[in-house]
Scaffold this active site. Structure first.
Site, PDB file in Angstrom:
ATOM      1  N   LYS A  72     -43.751 -88.724 -72.515  1.00 20.22           N
ATOM      2  CA  LYS A  72     -42.676 -87.911 -71.918  1.00 20.22           C
ATOM      3  C   LYS A  72     -41.945 -87.126 -73.008  1.00 20.22           C
ATOM      4  O   LYS A  72     -41.676 -85.933 -72.859  1.00 20.22           O
ATOM      5  CB  LYS A  72     -41.703 -88.815 -71.147  1.00 20.22           C
ATOM      6  CG  LYS A  72     -42.313 -89.397 -69.873  1.00 20.22           C
ATOM      7  CD  LYS A  72     -41.455 -90.496 -69.239  1.00 20.22           C
ATOM      8  CE  LYS A  72     -42.186 -91.100 -68.029  1.00 20.22           C
ATOM      9  NZ  LYS A  72     -41.442 -92.171 -67.345  1.00 20.22           N
ATOM     10  N   GLN A 116     -36.361 -95.997 -68.613  1.00 21.82           N
ATOM     11  CA  GLN A 116     -37.716 -96.443 -68.297  1.00 21.82           C
ATOM     12  C   GLN A 116     -37.685 -97.846 -67.681  1.00 21.82           C
ATOM     13  O   GLN A 116     -37.006 -98.746 -68.190  1.00 21.82           O
ATOM     14  CB  GLN A 116     -38.588 -96.423 -69.564  1.00 21.82           C
ATOM     15  CG  GLN A 116     -40.050 -96.692 -69.319  1.00 21.82           C
ATOM     16  CD  GLN A 116     -40.766 -95.601 -68.509  1.00 21.82           C
ATOM     17  OE1 GLN A 116     -40.334 -94.448 -68.492  1.00 21.82           O
ATOM     18  NE2 GLN A 116     -41.830 -95.958 -67.833  1.00 21.82           N
ATOM     19  N   ASP A 139     -35.429 -88.968 -62.554  1.00 19.74           N
ATOM     20  CA  ASP A 139     -36.402 -89.848 -61.909  1.00 19.74           C
ATOM     21  C   ASP A 139     -36.233 -89.842 -60.388  1.00 19.74           C
ATOM     22  O   ASP A 139     -37.105 -90.340 -59.672  1.00 19.74           O
ATOM     23  CB  ASP A 139     -36.212 -91.297 -62.395  1.00 19.74           C
ATOM     24  CG  ASP A 139     -37.140 -91.659 -63.538  1.00 19.74           C
ATOM     25  OD1 ASP A 139     -38.295 -91.207 -63.519  1.00 19.74           O
ATOM     26  OD2 ASP A 139     -36.697 -92.407 -64.430  1.00 19.74           O
TER      27      ASP A 139
END
Ligand code: GUN
Length: 327
Positions: A72, A116, A139
């Site tokens: 990412k 994460q 997200d």
């Protein structure tokens, strides 16, 4: 073959019986989305003088998370997003992580915040996700964004299911009116996947570990999305002849005999070599050998949906930057 226009269809039509599935490669589509995002970033820089910023937070030493976050951050740099990777010790407390999130919420140069998952067990994951400013929640996991998605209101949408929709649309696969069956009900993939397919006017069924007679339901699917987290779980008996099968799973398989059940004679040698050299090979939630015999279209693992997740994160970061800065 002759086409009426100069633009042949992007996908050949699977018309003959006994043809094997056409593989929907994620690379080309992910690259196309990344090019679009890069162009948008250039425009934002030239016309508005801004550079979108993304901060990824990782806690502990989960090896898969390390690879995912690394990808990412690397892709962000490639596209011109100002990205940083905050890596915290496994014993970071809930309060410390909360404070970090709050500081990132307050920073004007940070457009996107990504924590994460999974987090260590001593941290309350739901509370951390809820602490992220919904405007920076790239997200799409914050309850506000989840609610907006289910209301059909514009919002930041989880990257993996958003990537699946892009694969289908950019491969000219119709969704409206089709029966889409999602296997898996996670907050990261299954539930938002179902909401997105519904938004595209599919008729949607969600199956899960307690579903009775799963194959009888999955065999009704025009579009079958597997997101259960079990290597090779979806077999030929689950798939209707001619279905579109989307494999969201990413699992490691190190057992050679199991690999032999999953891969065709043509694919097996390089998979066994991966097990030999790296200790494991990546496998989705679908048995590829059997899926290829039944499906019309199939996303391979690796090389399918996974590549789209990062591309959609980049797109979400630019969208978040534009919305928050009222561009
Ligand atoms: N863990 C597995 N998938 C994801 C994802 O898409 N986002 C985050 N933050 N964590 C994950």
């Amino acid at each position: 073959m002759l086409y009426e226009t100069n633009n042949p269809p992007r996908l050949p039509v699977k018309s003959e019986k006994f043809m094997t599935a056409i593989l929907l490669q994620g690379r080309e589509i992910a690259d196309e989305i990344k090019r679009e995002v890069r162009d948008e970033i250039t425009r934002l820089s030239e016309e508005n003088g801004i550079r979108p910023g993304l901060t990824a937070v990782r806690v502990g030493e989960d090896p898969a998370s390390s690879v995912y976050v690394g990808n990412k951050v690397k892709t962000s740099h490639e596209l011109g997003i100002a990205s940083e990777h905050v890596h915290l010790d496994a014993d970071t407390t809930h309060g410390e992580l909360l404070q970090i999130v709050q500081k990132l919420n307050a920073r004007d140069d940070v457009d996107g915040i990504l924590v994460q998952l999974p987090l260590p067990r001593h941290i309350d994951e739901a509370a951390i996700l809820e602490a992220i400013d919904p405007a920076k929640d790239v997200d799409g996991f914050h309850p506000v964004n989840v609610g907006r998605l289910h209301q059909g209101v514009r919002s930041l949408v989880p990257c993996t299911p958003a990537g699946v929709i892009e694969i289908l649309k950019r491969s000219d696969i119709d969704i409206a009116g089709k029966h889409a069956v999602v296997v898996g009900r996670s907050n990261i993939v299954g539930k938002p996947m179902a909401a997105l397919l519904l938004r595209e006017n599919a008729t949607v069924t969600i199956c899960h570990s307690r579903t009775a007679d799963l194959p009888s339901i999955t065999r009704q699917a025009d579009i079958l999305v597997a997101a259960i987290g079990r290597a090779g779980f979806v077999r030929g008996e689950h798939i209707r002849e001619g279905a579109v099968v989307i494999d969201v799973g990413i699992n490691s398989v190190s057992d050679r005999a199991f690999a032999a059940e999953l891969f065709s004679e043509a694919d097996l040698p390089k998979r066994l070599a991966a097990i030999e050299n790296r200790g494991a090979t990546l496998v989705g939630d679908v048995n590829p050998k059997e899926a290829i015999e039944k499906a019309a279209y199939f996303t391979p693992v690796p090389g399918g949906v996974g590549l789209l997740t990062v591309a959609m994160l980049m797109k979400n970061t630019v969208d978040a930057a534009k919305t928050r800065r009222k561009i």
